[in-house]
Write a protein that holds these residues in place. Structure first.
Motif, mmCIF file in Angstrom:
data_model
loop_
_atom_site.group_PDB
_atom_site.id
_atom_site.type_symbol
_atom_site.label_atom_id
_atom_site.label_comp_id
_atom_site.label_asym_id
_atom_site.label_seq_id
_atom_site.Cartn_x
_atom_site.Cartn_y
_atom_site.Cartn_z
ATOM 1 N N PRO A 193 103.803 30.641 22.400
ATOM 2 C CA PRO A 193 102.561 31.370 22.649
ATOM 3 C C PRO A 193 102.709 32.847 22.291
ATOM 4 O O PRO A 193 103.809 33.388 22.249
ATOM 5 N N ASP A 194 101.589 33.476 22.046
ATOM 6 C CA ASP A 194 101.573 34.912 21.797
ATOM 7 C C ASP A 194 102.195 35.638 22.993
ATOM 8 O O ASP A 194 101.972 35.269 24.146
ATOM 9 N N ALA A 195 102.989 36.672 22.712
ATOM 10 C CA ALA A 195 103.709 37.379 23.778
ATOM 11 C C ALA A 195 102.748 37.992 24.793
ATOM 12 O O ALA A 195 102.994 37.949 26.007
ATOM 13 N N ASP A 196 101.642 38.577 24.325
ATOM 14 C CA ASP A 196 100.665 39.164 25.243
ATOM 15 C C ASP A 196 99.997 38.083 26.090
ATOM 16 O O ASP A 196 99.692 38.303 27.270
ATOM 17 N N ASP A 197 99.755 36.918 25.478
ATOM 18 C CA ASP A 197 99.177 35.806 26.237
ATOM 19 C C ASP A 197 100.122 35.363 27.350
ATOM 20 O O ASP A 197 99.694 35.120 28.488
ATOM 21 N N GLN A 198 101.399 35.256 27.027
ATOM 22 C CA GLN A 198 102.374 34.834 28.034
ATOM 23 C C GLN A 198 102.471 35.860 29.157
ATOM 24 O O GLN A 198 102.571 35.501 30.340
ATOM 25 N N PHE A 199 102.428 37.138 28.805
ATOM 26 C CA PHE A 199 102.483 38.197 29.820
ATOM 27 C C PHE A 199 101.298 38.092 30.778
ATOM 28 O O PHE A 199 101.457 38.186 32.002
ATOM 29 N N VAL A 204 92.306 27.494 23.949
ATOM 30 C CA VAL A 204 92.357 26.457 24.987
ATOM 31 C C VAL A 204 92.592 27.082 26.358
ATOM 32 O O VAL A 204 91.895 26.785 27.332
ATOM 33 N N VAL A 205 93.569 27.975 26.435
ATOM 34 C CA VAL A 205 93.866 28.648 27.698
ATOM 35 C C VAL A 205 92.706 29.574 28.089
ATOM 36 O O VAL A 205 92.355 29.683 29.263
ATOM 37 N N GLN A 206 92.105 30.226 27.105
ATOM 38 C CA GLN A 206 90.983 31.114 27.400
ATOM 39 C C GLN A 206 89.810 30.346 28.009
ATOM 40 O O GLN A 206 89.168 30.823 28.955
ATOM 41 N N ASP A 231 86.647 29.285 32.991
ATOM 42 C CA ASP A 231 86.140 28.374 34.023
ATOM 43 C C ASP A 231 86.677 28.756 35.402
ATOM 44 O O ASP A 231 85.946 28.705 36.399
ATOM 45 N N TRP A 232 87.947 29.122 35.451
ATOM 46 C CA TRP A 232 88.534 29.482 36.741
ATOM 47 C C TRP A 232 87.939 30.796 37.263
ATOM 48 O O TRP A 232 87.582 30.892 38.444
ATOM 49 N N ASP A 262 97.487 23.607 33.773
ATOM 50 C CA ASP A 262 97.727 22.488 32.853
ATOM 51 C C ASP A 262 97.475 22.906 31.399
ATOM 52 O O ASP A 262 98.213 22.495 30.488
ATOM 53 N N ALA A 263 96.438 23.704 31.178
ATOM 54 C CA ALA A 263 96.143 24.170 29.822
ATOM 55 C C ALA A 263 97.296 25.013 29.292
ATOM 56 O O ALA A 263 97.690 24.897 28.124
ATOM 57 N N GLY A 264 97.853 25.870 30.153
ATOM 58 C CA GLY A 264 99.006 26.663 29.745
ATOM 59 C C GLY A 264 100.206 25.791 29.397
ATOM 60 O O GLY A 264 100.902 26.039 28.413
ATOM 61 N N SER A 265 100.423 24.754 30.191
ATOM 62 C CA SER A 265 101.539 23.845 29.914
ATOM 63 C C SER A 265 101.331 23.121 28.593
ATOM 64 O O SER A 265 102.265 22.965 27.797
ATOM 65 N N ASP A 266 100.102 22.662 28.368
ATOM 66 C CA ASP A 266 99.801 21.949 27.127
ATOM 67 C C ASP A 266 100.001 22.844 25.904
ATOM 68 O O ASP A 266 100.365 22.359 24.822
ATOM 69 N N GLN A 267 99.766 24.138 26.071
ATOM 70 C CA GLN A 267 99.924 25.083 24.965
ATOM 71 C C GLN A 267 101.305 25.736 24.954
ATOM 72 O O GLN A 267 101.501 26.752 24.314
ATOM 73 N N ARG A 268 102.236 25.152 25.708
ATOM 74 C CA ARG A 268 103.642 25.568 25.712
ATOM 75 C C ARG A 268 103.873 26.935 26.353
ATOM 76 O O ARG A 268 104.819 27.625 26.000
ATOM 77 N N PHE A 269 103.002 27.334 27.284
ATOM 78 C CA PHE A 269 103.244 28.559 28.040
ATOM 79 C C PHE A 269 104.318 28.276 29.097
ATOM 80 O O PHE A 269 104.348 27.203 29.704
ATOM 81 N N SER A 270 105.178 29.244 29.318
ATOM 82 C CA SER A 270 106.181 29.117 30.368
ATOM 83 C C SER A 270 105.523 29.277 31.737
ATOM 84 O O SER A 270 104.637 30.124 31.917
#
Length: 249
Positions: free
Chosen positions: A95-101, A154-156, A161-162, A230-238
């Motif tokens: 994932p993009d570093a800023d997204d992970q942060f 996907v995460v966005q 929604d949250w 779950d979306a973060g996991s699916d997109q390989r976010f730690s």
């Protein structure tokens, strides 16, 4: 460019042989001479020449068909491999570093024993009453992250929604606060309740219906939160931040 030339050559090998065979067979005089001169020596007989030519043409044509089919299969396989390679590269991409942060930062809000949402799972919120300081945790959260966005679509989408579920809960509870909030201690905190039955008109939901609605909105918050994780996991976010936060020391 070389691939286009090979394809053109393949088409020519398919089309030219039958055209040449038919054209040669019906050249004026050849066919009739073969009939009239049936006693011509075999080696000089045009029918023999035509037969040999026909055999060569048919052999060339079948070779061309086999080449064309194998070429098509090869091109199809190359395209399939390229598609699989792109899918594999995408699957292995980080994932993009800023997204992970941002993901890590938001996950720090989630632990039920220490995060901003923890009080929603405890006895402090029954759907009928809450502390004003707890409710401010929701508004502070939505205000703090109102303009935060992920590059990953996907995460966005899950994050949107949250955030909306949190905002819907806060606005609904704010609209239902009674004017008879009770001060807690000597500070600025208050014990808040939804409007009592006597404060409602015939068009408003009942006291019990409103309490049930608030509980449903609370449940929607946690369902949206889980979809976000779950979306973060699916997109390989730690999820290391969340795991570390909820793991007992």
């Amino acid at each position: 460019m070389n691939g286009n030339r090979r394809n053109i050559y393949g088409y020519l090998r398919l089309i030219l042989p039958p055209v040449l065979a038919i054209g040669t067979l019906f050249v004026p005089g050849w066919y009739q001479w073969a009939i009239d001169k049936v006693m011509t020596p075999l080696g000089d007989h045009p029918a023999v020449l035509l037969g040999v030519l026909g055999v060569l043409v048919v052999a060339w044509w079948y070779t061309g068909v086999g080449w064309f089919e194998s070429n098509q299969q090869r091109d199809g396989r190359i395209e399939q491999l390229e598609t699989e390679n792109r899918a594999l590269q995408q699957a292995l991409a980080k994932p993009d570093a800023d997204d992970q942060f941002l993901f890590d930062k938001i996950l720090t809000e989630l632990p039920e024993d220490s995060g901003r949402l923890g009080w929603l799972t405890s006895g402090e919120f029954s759907g009928r009453s809450w502390r004003q300081s707890d409710m401010r945790k929701i508004s502070d959260f939505t205000d703090a992250y109102a303009n935060q966005k992920f590059r990953d679509p996907v995460v966005q989408a899950a994050w949107t929604d949250w955030w909306k579920a949190l905002d819907d809960f806060w606005r609904r509870s704010l609209a239902e606060r009674t004017s008879e909030d009770i001060p807690i201690g000597g500070g600025e905190d208050y014990h808040c309740e939804i409007r009592q039955p006597r404060e409602r008109d015939d068009t408003s939901p009942t006291y019990e219906q409103t309490a049930e609605q608030l509980m449903d909105l609370r449940d929607a918050i946690f369902a949206a939160r889980d979809r976000f994780i779950d979306a973060g996991s699916d997109q390989r976010f730690s999820r290391r931040v969340l795991i570390d936060a909820i793991t007992p020391i």
